[in-house]
Design an enzyme around this catalytic site. Structure first.
Site: not given
Ligand code: GDP
Ligand code: IMO
Ligand code: MG
Length: 430
Positions: A14, A17, A41-42, A231
């Site tokens: 998270d 990416k 979840g991207h 991840q």
């Molecule tokens: P990912 O899994 O690495 O793609 O990241 P996620 O989407 O799960 O979580 C990142 C969260 O931070 C999302 O809700 C994005 O919209 C938000 N986000 C990304 N970059 C920024 C930033 O520079 N500032 C803020 N405030 N939010 C951001």
């Molecule tokens: P993105 O790509 C954050 C964590 C879960 C749990 C562990 C194992 O959005 O960054 P799983 O479902 O793979 O068996 O879970 O890994 N986890 C993540 N945490 N971002 C993710 O993906 C994750 N995918 C799995 O919360 O601790």
């Molecule tokens: Mg994510």
């Protein structure tokens, strides 16, 4: 001949990416996922709309770019169908520019049941899995009993499916799992299975390819390929805080096996880091904050899982963990996200070392899960201003630039850009 550039999360996932992949996509011809599955979840935001992708690469919003789901990815057909439909409702026809590897393994409904059964059996020691079936599906892959996307075309697919499902039901029975009470999206296993089987037809509408040939041919032709990680490096099956990890190699090495490219064909490795740290699910997190600051990071940063909605644990940036990730991944540059979340903070801390048993170290011990780790912090002054509207690196507040320089100094890796909002437009390149 070009090389594959890699983009991955260096913390516990998270990091942002999806957003950065979307921003970099114009520089590339192909965006390819190489591991993970619907546990990811991207999030991508533009034009006031928010999109969350789970299996589909984050280059999909650029209609002239090719997107590939590589052999190392796990595909859950019903979740995939829902993603395709969500994109269609926003005017994106993914069938045009998304290709799937025939060798990518399928997540069956019964893999999701087993994920729940395993977690339940672990009791207090549970991983905090996203319950998307990741562990059980990779288990079957390694045990050589999995089903792959290419298999859905075979005449005996249904028999093989039933056989595998039977094995899963037996395991669940052994684990004393209450199948009658189990639900996926409010459906019983049988109800969900019907949806799942029907969704195979959606998969068949896509071009199913031998993605290793596809990617290598693209590279031979000089096309630019970006591998999108899911991840984070600290959740890697080998190097993360096992067993509190995911079931794939999230580090750069995973690109080679997950796409079929040789190590010599890896180019730049872009590491995405949050300006602080988060973790969702169980497992060690040395810099975790249990105080008001931790609560503020969660609240201002909207730190709730994009896949499960769970609240993320928050803390300060962890340099020993980051340096470890840089070592494993061969990171060539950083993107720092979410610094705007700390706009109102008086003080920002950085953990530069751990104290374990009275000794200072910057290495992650084998006993990472069990020893008491006291983070050693250095402090930085907050910048105490909004970053909204800033578009040039030199216009960022000095205190933020000092913090970024310190990250560069302690890791030896340059920061290429700083992201200051969820929106596509707010990435400030140096
Ligand atoms: P990912 O899994 O690495 O793609 O990241 P996620 O989407 O799960 O979580 C990142 C969260 O931070 C999302 O809700 C994005 O919209 C938000 N986000 C990304 N970059 C920024 C930033 O520079 N500032 C803020 N405030 N939010 C951001
Ligand atoms: P993105 O790509 C954050 C964590 C879960 C749990 C562990 C194992 O959005 O960054 P799983 O479902 O793979 O068996 O879970 O890994 N986890 C993540 N945490 N971002 C993710 O993906 C994750 N995918 C799995 O919360 O601790
Ligand atoms: Mg994510």
């Amino acid at each position: 001949m070009s090389k594959v550039d890699v983009l991955l999360g260096l913390q516990w996932g998270d990091e942002g990416k999806g957003k950065i992949v979307d921003v970099l996509t114009p520089e590339y011809d192909v965006i390819a996922r190489f591991q993970g599955g619907p546990n990811a979840g991207h999030t991508i935001e533009f034009g006031g709309i928010k999109h969350v992708l789970h299996i589909i690469p984050s280059g999909i919003f650029h209609e002239h770019k090719m997107n590939v789901i590589g052999n190392g990815v796990l595909v859950e057909p019903y979740i995939f169908q829902q993603e395709v439909q969500a994109l269609a409702s926003k005017g994106v026809n993914a069938t045009k520019n998304l290709y799937l590897s025939k060798k990518a393994h399928l997540i069956l409904p019964s893999h999701r049941m087993l994920d729940a059964a395993n977690e339940q059996a672990k009791g207090n020691a549970k991983i905090g899995s996203t319950l998307k079936g990741i562990g059980p599906a990779y288990t079957d892959k390694i045990a050589r009993s999995g089903l792959r996307i290419g298999d859905i075309m075979a005449s005996d697919f249904r028999e093989r499916y039933e056989l595998l499902k039977c094995q899963h039901l037996q395991t669940a029975h052994t684990l004393k799992f209450d199948l009658a009470a189990f639900r996926i999206d409010n459906m019983t296993l049988e109800e969900y299975e019907q949806k799942w089987l029907a969704s195979l037809e959606t998969l068949k509408k896509f071009e199913l390819i031998n993605s290793e040939y596809f990617i290598n041919k693209c590279l031979d032709e000089g096309k630019k390929v970006l591998a999108e990680g899911a991840q984070g490096s600290m959740l890697d099956i080998d190097f993360g805080s096992y067993p509190f990890v995911t079931s794939s190699n999230t580090v750069t090495a995973g690109v080679c096996s997950g796409l079929g490219v040789a190590p010599s064909r890896i180019g730049r490795v872009m590491g995405i880091i949050k300006a602080y740290c988060t973790r969702v699910g169980a497992g060690p997190f040395p810099t975790e904050l249990f105080d008001e600051t931790g609560r503020l990071l969660c609240e201002i940063g909207h730190e709730y899982g994009a896949t499960t909605g769970r609240s993320r644990r928050c803390g300060w940036i962890d340099i020993p963990a980051l340096r470890y990730a840089c070592m494993l991944d061969g990171v060539t540059d950083f993107f720092v996200t979410k610094s705007d979340v700390m706009n109102d903070f008086d003080e920002i801390k950085m953990c530069t070392a751990y104290q374990i048993d009275g000794k200072i170290t910057d290495q992650l011990p084998f006993e990472f899960n069990t020893v008491e780790i006291k983070p050693q912090y250095v402090s930085f002054k907050g910048w105490k201003q909004s970053l909204a509207g800033i578009s040039k690196y030199d216009d960022l507040p000095q205190n933020l630039r000092d913090y970024v320089s310190a990250i560069e100094q302690v890791t030896g890796v340059n920061v290429r850009a700083v992201s200051i909002s969820p929106d596509r437009k707010d990435v400030i390149f140096k």
